[in-house]
Design an enzyme around this catalytic site. Structure first.
Site, PDB file in Angstrom:
ATOM      1  CG  HIS A 174     -10.536  33.247  46.622  1.00  0.00           C
ATOM      2  ND1 HIS A 174     -11.866  33.170  46.922  1.00  0.00           N
ATOM      3  CD2 HIS A 174     -10.488  33.735  45.352  1.00  0.00           C
ATOM      4  CE1 HIS A 174     -12.597  33.572  45.892  1.00  0.00           C
ATOM      5  NE2 HIS A 174     -11.767  33.905  44.916  1.00  0.00           N
ATOM      6  CB  SER A 176      -8.577  41.233  43.906  1.00  0.00           C
ATOM      7  OG  SER A 176      -9.338  40.181  43.392  1.00  0.00           O
ATOM      8  CE  LYS A 221     -16.326  47.576  37.890  1.00  0.00           C
ATOM      9  NZ  LYS A 221     -15.408  48.335  38.736  1.00  0.00           N
ATOM     10  CG  ASP A 222     -16.809  39.904  37.407  1.00  0.00           C
ATOM     11  OD1 ASP A 222     -16.122  40.906  37.112  1.00  0.00           O
ATOM     12  OD2 ASP A 222     -16.400  39.001  38.157  1.00  0.00           O
ATOM     13  CD  GLU A 276      -5.392  31.199  13.575  1.00  0.00           C
ATOM     14  OE1 GLU A 276      -6.554  31.314  13.940  1.00  0.00           O
ATOM     15  OE2 GLU A 276      -5.043  31.436  12.401  1.00  0.00           O
TER      16      GLU A 276
END
Lengths: 457, 264
Positions: free
Chosen positions: A212, A216, A240-241, A284
């Site tokens: 922040h 972004s 959107k998220d 894994e």
């Protein structure tokens, strides 16, 4: 900076403790580039997965017994007798895979769009630290069910530390809490597996704080230059998220409910037995690329160092890629090397899955042991085989060779290709601003003119 | 711009093709376990209760002579359609050691539904001593631990069915060790367990056919159920979850379109 709230209670609290102002500022109004693509969804998805893992993990811990004699059966009790225990456990074990998928996409997105470049170097480094913590947590979590692969995976990985000169053996003894993987090992792994997720949560908070500071990055890689380039985080990116999260949760639900053990190893349904070693000890899937790098170098210490370096190189990435253009969209040469890197990581994952001596026959869709190749070529011994062999018309590449080629490319990408590209690459002209780029992509047809690449650098 | 995207698409295509080759690559196996179809496969898969019940009879009459199932209790049989009285009767047919009582002594009593299946041997050593040194594995999770690897791997039931029907005469020249048996589907083809099932070995309570093939399929279904008794709940919950998530996702997609229409 305090916002004005209608509700008098909120106003009263906010005057004394401005949490609401803070949220309003950082989660509501927070200016975000208007052109973020769906590749930018994976940060919040990773955050969601962390929450899911902590929530399911807390409830699993209520039923789990960290003792070598009871761990396996207590997990089976969760699966059979605890109400919805099977769902908690499947959500948790597949959740680890989903968390890594989200984080790996998030990291590749960061590399492609130059999100690690100035002024976001520290943001990136904190992110790599989260990856390291995740790996430690996932590894220790996998040991807890105390199946065969849990036990032998723990044995192999902890033994790696013995390669360190002088102090190696002491470190291994410390990790084990004794002289073999045993009850003290299980106990400390359980303790740390419960602790580390909260450490990750703390580091994630720092990651978001650092994000922040400058906001972004975006697909053009150029900075926001004014209000016309940005939109408030809410409602645009919250919805959107949420949409992206819905799609991701569908993917997650498919594994949890319809293929819950496909990503795991059937051997882990056999209780740990220190006297019987499984034929193939494999980690894994999310550790396979690193495991392949480790095994592509026959010398133990060098292999361990290479594996460590494969993560360490990410920490210094901001100083390896010095190209002033952030986004790969305007870097034609970089783009090709980047996608090759993605491909090479897939090869590493593949190579990590099979025993190094085996051969991959790409045209026959199969993996065969070296004895099979030798027999096809009518050779007396497997020692006479070449790493790349046309034995009896069968084209095969030895797994270790595949891993070695991929390992060389992995390090060359970061240590040679990126520094050279920074100097020699001819980048494409950048759009003048984010809003200009958005207009162009919508057929506005405006002529692209160049902007300075990295203003804040 | 066009030229570049063709090149990129080409690269993506090549990457995808090689990736598919990778995923399709299967390790060369010494034995190939034949894949069968089972009622519990697929999104709507359910156990065939009558089949699982018959499979339990195969286990009780044959397998349980050597193999324990320490994760199963008699009460679990209610899930496959045994009545309370039947379960009490099955449990009471074994004697278990309990105690200590008030006098400090251990005592024998008839089994109760809450007891776990009584193991055939007191401990591992006793089991090995009775079986020529080999340890008959616990069968609670055998269907899960013997499943093939990966998303397209064979089911544990396929493996169990293959082993039980895989006893053959060894091919000429095959060196069979003392006390071992030849099995087409066992790794190395030498298995310590003698052929446990044969045509007519079990007479089913429901009069169903009892060829070797039927018995093997039934017991494979039973062991699959025992390996994951909550499979049906998982499938059902999964369908509900997917239904919910589809609505959730479409809703947010619509909201997203609406909200973003101001920007585009």
């Amino acid at each position: 900076m305090t916002a004005v709230f209608k509700n008098p209670v909120i106003r009263w609290i906010d005057h004394r403790l401005p949490v609401f102002s803070y949220l309003q500022h950082e989660a509501n109004d927070y200016p975000t580039p208007k052109n973020l693509s769906y590749w930018w969804n994976f940060g919040s998805i990773a955050g969601f997965m962390l929450m899911v893992m902590i929530a399911t993990g807390i409830f699993l811990a209520m039923q789990y017994t960290p003792h070598v004699d009871h761990a396996f059966n207590s997990v089976e009790r969760i699966m059979r007798d605890v109400n919805y225990g099977w769902m908690l456990r499947y959500l948790h074990m597949n959740g680890a895979s989903m968390f890594f998928i989200a984080v790996y996409i998030h990291i590749f997105r960061g590399i492609y769009y130059g999100s690690f470049k100035a002024p976001r170097e520290l943001l990136w480094i904190i992110g790599v630290l989260i990856l390291l913590l995740m790996m430690a947590t996932a590894f220790m979590g996998y040991v807890l069910p105390w199946g065969q692969m849990s036990f032998w995976g723990a044995t192999v990985i902890t033994n790696l530390f013995s390669a360190i000169p002088v102090v190696g053996d002491s470190i291994v003894t410390l990790l084990w809490g004794g002289f073999a993987v045993d009850n003290p090992t299980l106990n400390r792994f359980f303790s740390l597996h419960y602790l580390l997720p909260f450490v990750i949560l703390g580091v994630v908070v720092v990651h978001v704080l650092a994000l922040h500071r400058f906001g972004s990055n975006n697909p053009t890689g150029i900075d926001m230059k004014g209000p016309q380039d940005s939109i408030p985080f809410h409602p645009y990116y919250t919805v959107k998220d949420m949409y992206g999260l819905g799609v991701f949760m569908l993917f997650y639900a498919f594994w949890v409910f319809f293929a819950p053990v496909a990503l795991g190893d059937p051997d882990n349904f056999i209780p740990a037995n220190p006297l019987s070693t499984p034929e193939h000890i494999v980690p894994e899937w999310y550790f396979l690329p690193f495991y392949a790098i480790l095994r592509s170098i026959p010398d133990k210490l060098t292999g361990v160092l290479a594996m460590g370096a494969s993560i360490a190189v990410l920490f210094i990435l901001p100083w390896l890629d010095r190209s002033p253009v952030r986004s790969g969209a305007y870097r034609p040469a970089f783009k090709r090397f980047f996608w090759t890197l993605v491909f090479v990581c897939a090869i590493l994952m593949f190579a990590g899955k099979y025993a190094p001596a085996n051969y991959w026959l790409p045209f026959e869709l199969t993996i065969v042991p070296p004895e099979y190749m030798a027999a096809q070529a009518h050779l007396e011994s497997v020692d006479a085989l070449w790493p790349i062999s046309f034995a009896g018309g069968h084209f095969g590449i030895q797994i270790i060779t595949l891993g070695q080629i991929a390992t060389v490319y992995y390090f060359a990408f970061f240590l040679v290709i990126l520094p050279l590209l920074s100097i020699f690459e001819r980048t494409l002209p950048l759009p003048l601003s984010i809003s200009k780029a958005v207009l162009e992509s919508h057929g506005g047809g405006a002529q692209s003119s160049s902007a300075a690449a990295k203003e804040k650098a | 711009m066009k030229k570049r995207s063709i090149l990129l698409n080409g690269m993506a295509l090549v990457t995808a093709v090689v990736a598919v080759l990778f995923i399709a690559a299967a390790p060369h196996e010494e034995v190939d376990i034949p894949k069968e179809t089972w009622s519990f496969q697929g999104f709507f898969g359910k156990f065939d209760q009558a089949q699982v019940k018959r499979g339990f009879q195969v286990y009780k009459d044959v397998c349980s002579a050597c193999h324990a199932m320490n994760l199963m209790s008699y009460r679990n049989l209610a899930q496959i359609g045994f009545s309370e009285d039947e379960i009490k009767e099955i449990a009471a047919s074994v004697q278990v050691t309990d105690g200590p009582n008030d006098a400090g002594d251990m005592f024998e009593r008839a089994g109760k539904p809450s007891d776990t299946f009584k193991p055939p041997f007191a401990n591992e050593q006793a089991a090995r001593a009775a079986n020529n040194g080999a340890l008959p594995p616990d069968l609670s999770l055998i269907a899960r631990s013997r499943a093939g690897k990966g998303f397209a791997g064979y089911e544990g039931a396929d493996y169990i069915h293959a082993i039980l029907t895989g006893y053959k005469e060894p091919p000429a020249g095959f060196q069979l060790q003392d006390g071992m048996n030849y099995n087409e589907y066992f790794r190395g083809h030498q298995i310590a367990m003698p052929q446990p099932l044969s045509d007519g070995a079990v007479t089913f309570a429901d009069g169903a056919p009892n060829t070797l093939e039927d018995e093997s399929r039934d017991v494979a279904a039973f062991l699959s159920w025992a390996g994951e008794p909550n499979l049906e709940a998982r499938h059902l919950t999964g369908l509900k979850a997917v239904l919910f998530l589809v609505v959730f996702t479409l809703l947010f997609y619509a909201v997203k379109r609406k909200v973003w229409s101001k920007i585009h």
